[in-house]
Design a protein around this motif. Sequence first.
Motif, PDB file in Angstrom:
ATOM      1  N   ARG A   1      41.955  45.367  43.070  1.00 39.77           N
ATOM      2  CA  ARG A   1      40.553  45.527  42.699  1.00 39.77           C
ATOM      3  C   ARG A   1      39.977  46.718  43.433  1.00 39.77           C
ATOM      4  O   ARG A   1      40.491  47.131  44.474  1.00 39.77           O
ATOM      5  CB  ARG A   1      39.763  44.259  42.953  1.00 39.77           C
ATOM      6  CG  ARG A   1      39.671  43.842  44.371  1.00 39.77           C
ATOM      7  CD  ARG A   1      38.964  42.508  44.494  1.00 39.77           C
ATOM      8  NE  ARG A   1      38.275  42.482  45.775  1.00 39.77           N
ATOM      9  CZ  ARG A   1      37.373  41.618  46.109  1.00 39.77           C
ATOM     10  NH1 ARG A   1      37.020  40.673  45.283  1.00 39.77           N
ATOM     11  NH2 ARG A   1      36.790  41.659  47.278  1.00 39.77           N
TER      12      ARG A   1
ATOM     13  N   PHE B   1      37.960  42.742  34.032  1.00 38.05           N
ATOM     14  CA  PHE B   1      38.211  42.561  35.455  1.00 38.05           C
ATOM     15  C   PHE B   1      38.823  41.188  35.707  1.00 38.05           C
ATOM     16  O   PHE B   1      38.287  40.181  35.255  1.00 38.05           O
ATOM     17  CB  PHE B   1      36.904  42.670  36.254  1.00 38.05           C
ATOM     18  CG  PHE B   1      36.253  44.011  36.156  1.00 38.05           C
ATOM     19  CD1 PHE B   1      36.638  45.052  36.987  1.00 38.05           C
ATOM     20  CD2 PHE B   1      35.244  44.239  35.231  1.00 38.05           C
ATOM     21  CE1 PHE B   1      36.039  46.290  36.892  1.00 38.05           C
ATOM     22  CE2 PHE B   1      34.640  45.473  35.129  1.00 38.05           C
ATOM     23  CZ  PHE B   1      35.030  46.510  35.966  1.00 38.05           C
TER      24      PHE B   1
ATOM     25  N   GLU C   1      39.391  39.097  38.839  1.00 37.45           N
ATOM     26  CA  GLU C   1      39.063  38.979  40.251  1.00 37.45           C
ATOM     27  C   GLU C   1      39.816  37.794  40.860  1.00 37.45           C
ATOM     28  O   GLU C   1      40.133  36.835  40.156  1.00 37.45           O
ATOM     29  CB  GLU C   1      37.554  38.749  40.410  1.00 37.45           C
ATOM     30  CG  GLU C   1      36.707  39.969  40.083  1.00 37.45           C
ATOM     31  CD  GLU C   1      36.649  40.961  41.225  1.00 37.45           C
ATOM     32  OE1 GLU C   1      36.285  40.575  42.351  1.00 37.45           O
ATOM     33  OE2 GLU C   1      36.978  42.137  40.984  1.00 37.45           O
TER      34      GLU C   1
ATOM     35  N   ILE D   1      30.675  44.418  40.806  1.00 37.46           N
ATOM     36  CA  ILE D   1      32.035  44.771  40.375  1.00 37.46           C
ATOM     37  C   ILE D   1      31.999  45.989  39.448  1.00 37.46           C
ATOM     38  O   ILE D   1      32.719  46.965  39.645  1.00 37.46           O
ATOM     39  CB  ILE D   1      32.689  43.585  39.628  1.00 37.46           C
ATOM     40  CG1 ILE D   1      32.846  42.388  40.561  1.00 37.46           C
ATOM     41  CG2 ILE D   1      34.034  43.989  39.034  1.00 37.46           C
ATOM     42  CD1 ILE D   1      33.166  41.083  39.838  1.00 37.46           C
TER      43      ILE D   1
ATOM     44  N   PRO E   1      45.093  40.038  40.802  1.00 42.52           N
ATOM     45  CA  PRO E   1      43.838  40.728  40.485  1.00 42.52           C
ATOM     46  C   PRO E   1      44.142  42.120  39.935  1.00 42.52           C
ATOM     47  O   PRO E   1      45.066  42.797  40.393  1.00 42.52           O
ATOM     48  CB  PRO E   1      43.109  40.787  41.821  1.00 42.52           C
ATOM     49  CG  PRO E   1      44.116  40.511  42.867  1.00 42.52           C
ATOM     50  CD  PRO E   1      45.251  39.784  42.229  1.00 42.52           C
TER      51      PRO E   1
ATOM     52  N   ILE F   1      42.437  45.354  36.880  1.00 39.31           N
ATOM     53  CA  ILE F   1      41.434  45.805  35.919  1.00 39.31           C
ATOM     54  C   ILE F   1      42.186  46.372  34.724  1.00 39.31           C
ATOM     55  O   ILE F   1      42.992  47.299  34.875  1.00 39.31           O
ATOM     56  CB  ILE F   1      40.520  46.892  36.511  1.00 39.31           C
ATOM     57  CG1 ILE F   1      39.869  46.403  37.806  1.00 39.31           C
ATOM     58  CG2 ILE F   1      39.463  47.325  35.497  1.00 39.31           C
ATOM     59  CD1 ILE F   1      39.246  47.493  38.638  1.00 39.31           C
TER      60      ILE F   1
END
Length: 142
Positions: free
Chosen positions: A10, A62, A64, A74, A114, A116
């Motif tokens: 992240r 995302f 998380e 975020i 985690p 993206i």
Amino acid sequence: MEHKFVILGRLDGLNTYTAANRTNYRKGGAMKRNNEETIIWSIRQQLRGVHIDKPVLIYYRFFEPNRRRDNDNILSCASKFVQDSLVKTHVLDDDSQKYIPHFYFDTDIDQSNPRIEVTLTELTEEQAKMPLATLLNDLGKR
């Protein structure tokens, strides 16, 4: 046409970035540079040779590790860092509204992985002028 890449882990959130800038402008600059280096590495690995000269819709997903950070914390830094990195790697010519008329995001939880996921969807000139809700319907994404 769609192009997708994944950033592992992240990125720093707006609260952390703001605190770094208040401490020392160099610390904030180093934080932005470190985040962009991570993004640029992902782009170069996964979008090698891609150059988009049309407007794009960007979808951020995302993942998380938990729900501690709020969505605007975020998204705020991540979208700025990703869009700047897309320009620095010459995937996009610019990150102005002409080239990125719309973006949207979702947040999910994945404690063990985690990440993206970033999806760029090329748009026609007509689609670029549509409101986001209309555009998503037009693309069949709703």
